[in-house]
Scaffold this motif. Structure first.
Motif, mmCIF file in Angstrom:
data_model
loop_
_atom_site.group_PDB
_atom_site.id
_atom_site.type_symbol
_atom_site.label_atom_id
_atom_site.label_comp_id
_atom_site.label_asym_id
_atom_site.label_seq_id
_atom_site.Cartn_x
_atom_site.Cartn_y
_atom_site.Cartn_z
ATOM 1 N N ILE A 144 -2.892 2.532 -15.170
ATOM 2 C CA ILE A 144 -1.799 2.801 -14.218
ATOM 3 C C ILE A 144 -0.480 2.254 -14.769
ATOM 4 O O ILE A 144 0.561 2.913 -14.712
ATOM 5 N N GLY A 145 -0.530 1.050 -15.336
ATOM 6 C CA GLY A 145 0.673 0.461 -15.934
ATOM 7 C C GLY A 145 1.207 1.311 -17.073
ATOM 8 O O GLY A 145 2.420 1.492 -17.212
ATOM 9 N N VAL A 146 0.304 1.869 -17.877
ATOM 10 C CA VAL A 146 0.699 2.730 -18.998
ATOM 11 C C VAL A 146 1.349 4.006 -18.474
ATOM 12 O O VAL A 146 2.408 4.426 -18.950
ATOM 13 N N VAL A 147 0.712 4.606 -17.451
ATOM 14 C CA VAL A 147 1.246 5.850 -16.889
ATOM 15 C C VAL A 147 2.659 5.620 -16.347
ATOM 16 O O VAL A 147 3.575 6.429 -16.563
ATOM 17 N N ALA A 196 1.912 -11.243 -0.660
ATOM 18 C CA ALA A 196 3.031 -10.499 -0.083
ATOM 19 C C ALA A 196 2.918 -9.012 -0.426
ATOM 20 O O ALA A 196 3.200 -8.145 0.405
ATOM 21 N N ALA A 197 2.469 -8.721 -1.661
ATOM 22 C CA ALA A 197 2.339 -7.317 -2.080
ATOM 23 C C ALA A 197 1.265 -6.602 -1.266
ATOM 24 O O ALA A 197 1.435 -5.440 -0.896
ATOM 25 N N VAL A 198 0.188 -7.308 -0.975
ATOM 26 C CA VAL A 198 -0.890 -6.687 -0.200
ATOM 27 C C VAL A 198 -0.445 -6.464 1.248
ATOM 28 O O VAL A 198 -0.674 -5.394 1.828
ATOM 29 N N VAL A 199 0.245 -7.462 1.822
ATOM 30 C CA VAL A 199 0.748 -7.310 3.189
ATOM 31 C C VAL A 199 1.724 -6.131 3.250
ATOM 32 O O VAL A 199 1.622 -5.246 4.111
ATOM 33 N N ALA A 200 2.646 -6.097 2.282
ATOM 34 C CA ALA A 200 3.614 -4.999 2.252
ATOM 35 C C ALA A 200 2.914 -3.669 1.969
ATOM 36 O O ALA A 200 3.288 -2.627 2.507
ATOM 37 N N GLY A 201 1.885 -3.712 1.133
ATOM 38 C CA GLY A 201 1.129 -2.494 0.807
ATOM 39 C C GLY A 201 0.419 -1.943 2.017
ATOM 40 O O GLY A 201 0.381 -0.725 2.235
ATOM 41 N N LYS A 202 -0.142 -2.839 2.836
ATOM 42 C CA LYS A 202 -0.791 -2.406 4.078
ATOM 43 C C LYS A 202 0.242 -1.785 5.011
ATOM 44 O O LYS A 202 -0.008 -0.779 5.661
ATOM 45 N N ALA A 209 7.432 -1.434 -6.136
ATOM 46 C CA ALA A 209 8.318 -0.299 -6.374
ATOM 47 C C ALA A 209 8.198 0.172 -7.821
ATOM 48 O O ALA A 209 8.286 1.355 -8.113
ATOM 49 N N ARG A 210 7.969 -0.781 -8.727
ATOM 50 C CA ARG A 210 7.909 -0.441 -10.144
ATOM 51 C C ARG A 210 6.591 0.230 -10.528
ATOM 52 O O ARG A 210 6.559 1.150 -11.331
ATOM 53 N N LEU A 211 5.494 -0.256 -9.962
ATOM 54 C CA LEU A 211 4.183 0.203 -10.415
ATOM 55 C C LEU A 211 3.496 1.125 -9.405
ATOM 56 O O LEU A 211 2.454 1.707 -9.698
ATOM 57 N N ASN A 212 4.069 1.242 -8.205
ATOM 58 C CA ASN A 212 3.523 2.127 -7.164
ATOM 59 C C ASN A 212 2.109 1.797 -6.741
ATOM 60 O O ASN A 212 1.373 2.675 -6.285
ATOM 61 N N ILE A 213 1.735 0.574 -6.932
ATOM 62 C CA ILE A 213 0.464 0.112 -6.386
ATOM 63 C C ILE A 213 0.709 -1.296 -5.865
ATOM 64 O O ILE A 213 1.704 -1.919 -6.218
ATOM 65 N N SER A 214 -0.177 -1.793 -5.006
ATOM 66 C CA SER A 214 -0.175 -3.244 -4.829
ATOM 67 C C SER A 214 -1.604 -3.696 -5.000
ATOM 68 O O SER A 214 -2.526 -3.160 -4.401
ATOM 69 N N SER A 215 -1.747 -4.670 -5.864
ATOM 70 C CA SER A 215 -3.076 -5.105 -6.258
ATOM 71 C C SER A 215 -3.275 -6.560 -5.872
ATOM 72 O O SER A 215 -2.411 -7.396 -6.115
ATOM 73 N N PRO A 216 -4.423 -6.871 -5.241
ATOM 74 C CA PRO A 216 -4.674 -8.257 -4.856
ATOM 75 C C PRO A 216 -4.868 -9.182 -6.059
ATOM 76 O O PRO A 216 -4.847 -10.396 -5.907
ATOM 77 N N ILE A 217 -5.057 -8.607 -7.240
ATOM 78 C CA ILE A 217 -5.194 -9.483 -8.414
ATOM 79 C C ILE A 217 -3.913 -9.484 -9.255
ATOM 80 O O ILE A 217 -3.909 -9.920 -10.397
ATOM 81 N N SER A 263 -7.055 -6.912 1.620
ATOM 82 C CA SER A 263 -7.135 -5.631 0.913
ATOM 83 C C SER A 263 -8.575 -5.200 0.697
ATOM 84 O O SER A 263 -8.818 -4.106 0.193
ATOM 85 N N GLY A 264 -9.543 -6.065 1.040
ATOM 86 C CA GLY A 264 -10.925 -5.753 0.700
ATOM 87 C C GLY A 264 -11.096 -5.625 -0.800
ATOM 88 O O GLY A 264 -11.939 -4.878 -1.282
ATOM 89 N N ALA A 265 -10.258 -6.349 -1.554
ATOM 90 C CA ALA A 265 -10.272 -6.351 -3.019
ATOM 91 C C ALA A 265 -10.007 -4.979 -3.627
ATOM 92 O O ALA A 265 -10.376 -4.707 -4.762
ATOM 93 N N GLN A 266 -9.370 -4.087 -2.854
ATOM 94 C CA GLN A 266 -9.069 -2.751 -3.385
ATOM 95 C C GLN A 266 -7.579 -2.639 -3.723
ATOM 96 O O GLN A 266 -6.740 -3.221 -3.055
ATOM 97 N N THR A 267 -7.282 -1.865 -4.749
ATOM 98 C CA THR A 267 -5.897 -1.557 -5.087
ATOM 99 C C THR A 267 -5.328 -0.599 -4.036
ATOM 100 O O THR A 267 -5.963 0.400 -3.715
ATOM 101 N N ILE A 268 -4.147 -0.943 -3.485
ATOM 102 C CA ILE A 268 -3.517 -0.069 -2.481
ATOM 103 C C ILE A 268 -2.533 0.859 -3.193
ATOM 104 O O ILE A 268 -1.768 0.408 -4.042
#
Lengths: 306, 332
Positions: free
Chosen positions: A229-232, B88-94, B246-254, B155-160
């Motif tokens: 995802i980071g690469v994309v 914060a990313a997970v809260v905002a992602g939710k 905003a940069r990566l379009n995901i929010s990841s709990p890790i 997040s249930g350990a899932q990428t949002i």
């Protein structure tokens, strides 16, 4: 130590309360996983719980850990299972060497042990005089599948780079080797290979810089989907839609990317079913089936767009 | 406000600012030498694209480091910022993936939720460590685990994923080749500089780092100033989370594992003393640039990952040794 045992027991009891009340004659299977912080193991746990409910002929006790390298609580979990007198232990070892001795004790106690996900170290097994089969995916084979997809799409001589997982981690090494197998077979030109520690942001930064150094990159092999995802994203920022990317794990977040072609392919190891399949094998042995031997490979599949 | 003014007398003030200019100039010269070296060693280093890349790459670290500067200036440390950023990313992602709302509402909601989540963690760090006078090292180590656990739990350990388009656009927008997210970070540096140098609050932050007892005896509520410093650090972790999303379009709990170390390194390389009371946010800006330029340049010249890691470590050690001499020099 005491606290950890208590924590493991507490975790077990919580999971117990969610499973169906077990009859006395049902075999008890202890499932020991790695970090539940990892999406992969979280899905695996969900799969195993669903499986226990569906089969209904065994009782599942599952324990996970806080992080990938916390093998001490895994050892405690094995000891607890021995004390509880479970019938089978199904384990994804956090350390391929340290886990051999406690598992040997479990086998000596007459418990059927199934090693899945990460293989125990051959040397350590030999030293301890343990014979134990391994049930798991071929990370190297899986990475080669992804690499093959890239090689076929790009053709001979294409310039590629690899984004690796954590240096020293077994699955990271296997995936890198699988990518390198594909590089050799398709006669690709490997320009660079770097770690981004499985992480999206770091992969984004590292790859953006690699692209600057080698603007003629044609393909990227990322050892997991978070890094893919980071690469994309780096490719989108650079306005390069001509570069093809493959990932690994087929997590839900990349499926839309595969659909619209931003990601060429990923690899599914069916993590959800892996624990369940291993439990099936354990129950077969318990029911009087033959002992497992060598490497029982679990399915892997390339996930690609149209 | 003027009643609580504790700014030093003017001759000393002049001397202090000259000294701080010299300090920063030292870091600036180191940065320039680095840039010079990499532009000779790699033809790509000074290309417009690469400069855009470097600015993007230092943004998150810079935002975290600005908040960290406040905490280190009062003689504390915040080890939780990487985890708090993930939380914060997970809260905002939710928040941003809630069904049934328009894109604008979702973005506003997510930004507020993320920033607030970060700030709450910071307030807790500050209140607990200041109220019981406990080492912030331990309290924030606790928060490191609490926030990470909360991020995984929620997040249930899932990428949002799948955020509104306008949000993604903000993350990759450029103005004359400068990423908008970097401008946000730069604005934070300017605000922090103003707060630290032109307000009583800022001077007292330095004062607490130099001599907490004196500030207390002067009748200032040291407790609240400490809480404020940690809250600012949590706030910047929340802002970093929004930028990450905003940069990566995901929010990841890790996300953000180990980011606290880079933020601390930027502050220390920037010449802020780990024992507090001495340093500047301009130094932090230069420190973040040094780390970013180093990470970028060493890849460009083709050094291996392991050598790269060793060199980065070496730079941190050298910075601390230099700081030792700087402290000695300014004491004499």
């Amino acid at each position: 130590m005491k606290l950890m045992k208590f924590a493991a027991a507490a975790a077990t009891s919580i999971l117990l309360s969610t499973s169906i009340a077990a009859a006395d004659d049902k075999p008890v299977v202890g499932l020991i996983m790695k970090s539940l912080a990892n999406e992969f193991f979280q899905n695996m746990l969900a799969g195993a719980e669903a499986h226990a409910e569906k089969r209904g002929d065994y009782e599942l006790r599952a324990v996970g850990m806080q992080n990938e390298t916390d093998f001490e609580s895994q050892i405690n979990a094995v000891e607890n299972f021995i004390t509880q007198g479970v019938d089978a232990i199904v384990v994804a070892p956090a350390d391929s060497k340290a886990m051999v001795r406690p598992l040997k004790r479990a086998m000596e106690a007459g418990i059927v042990v199934i090693n899945f996900d990460v293989a125990l170290d051959e040397g350590a097994k030999e030293q301890q005089g343990v014979e134990l089969a391994f049930v798991g995916p071929d990370n190297r084979g899986g990475a080669k599948l992804a690499g093959d997809a890239l090689g076929t799409a790009l053709g001979e001589g294409a310039k590629v780079v690899i984004i690796e997982g954590n240096p020293g981690a077994d699955n990271a090494t296997q995936r890198r080797l699988g990518f390198e197998d594909a590089v050799a077979e398709h006669k690709l030109n490997l320009l660079d290979s770097r770690t981004a520690h499985w992480e999206t942001e770091e992969a984004n930064q590292v790859f953006a810089t690699m692209l600057t150094a080698n603007p003629d990159i044609q393909g990227v092999m990322a050892a997991n989907d978070s890094m893919a995802i980071g690469v994309v994203k780096a490719l989108e920022s650079a306005g390069r839609s001509d570069i093809k990317v493959v990932g690994f794990d087929a997590i839900p977040a990349v499926l839309p990317m595969i659909e619209d072609g931003r990601l060429l392919a990923s690899v599914d190891q069916f993590g959800q079913e892996m624990a369940a399949n291993s439990i099936d094998l354990a129950l077969d042995v318990l029911a009087g089936g033959p002992q497992l031997e060598g490497w029982v490979k679990t399915p892997i599949e390339l996930v690609a767009g149209k | 406000m003027s009643a609580v003014d504790t700014t030093p007398q003017s001759p000393e003030k002049t001397r202090m600012s000259i000294r701080s200019v010299i300090n920063n100039a030292g870091i600036g010269i180191a940065l320039l030498l680095m840039i010079l070296f990499f532009s000779v060693a790699s033809e790509h280093f000074l290309s417009a694209n690469n400069i855009t890349n470097i600015l993007t790459q230092i943004t998150i670290n810079l935002v975290l480091a600005v908040g960290m500067t406040f905490v280190i200036l009062i003689g504390g440390i915040d080890l939780s910022v990487g985890s708090v950023m993930a939380f914060a990313a997970v809260v905002a992602g939710k928040a941003i993936t809630l069904p049934g709302l328009g894109a604008t509402e979702l973005i506003i909601l997510a930004v507020l939720a993320g920033v607030l989540a970060g700030m709450v963690c910071g307030i807790l760090n500050g209140v607990v460590s200041a109220y019981w006078s406990l080492p912030s090292f331990i309290i924030t180590l606790g928060m490191l685990n609490i926030a990470r656990g909360a991020a995984l739990q929620i997040s249930g350990a899932q990428t949002i994923y799948s955020f509104p388009f306008a949000f993604e656009e903000f993350g990759s927008m450029l103005i004359y080749g400068v990423p908008v997210v970097f401008l946000v970070a730069l604005a934070l540096v300017v605000i922090a500089w103003f707060v630290l140098n032109r307000t009583v609050f800022g001077r007292l932050i330095y004062g607490i780092g130099n001599n907490e007892e004196a500030v207390r005896l002067a009748g200032h509520p040291v407790f609240w100033y400490k809480v404020a410093a940690f809250s600012i650090c949590g706030l910047t972790a929340g802002i970093a989370a929004i930028i990450y999303m905003a940069r990566l379009n995901i929010s990841s709990p890790i996300a953000g594992i180990g980011f606290e170390l880079n933020a601390i390194a930027a502050v220390i390389i920037g010449g802020t003393s780990l024992s507090g009371g001495r340093g500047s946010v301009i130094g932090t800006l230069l420190g973040a640039f040094i780390i970013g330029v180093l990470a970028n340049g060493l890849i460009l010249i083709g050094l291996s990952d392991f050598v790269r890691q060793m060199i980065t470590g070496l730079v941190i050690v050298i910075a601390v040794i230099l700081d030792h001499y700087r402290a000695k020099y300014s004491a004499s």
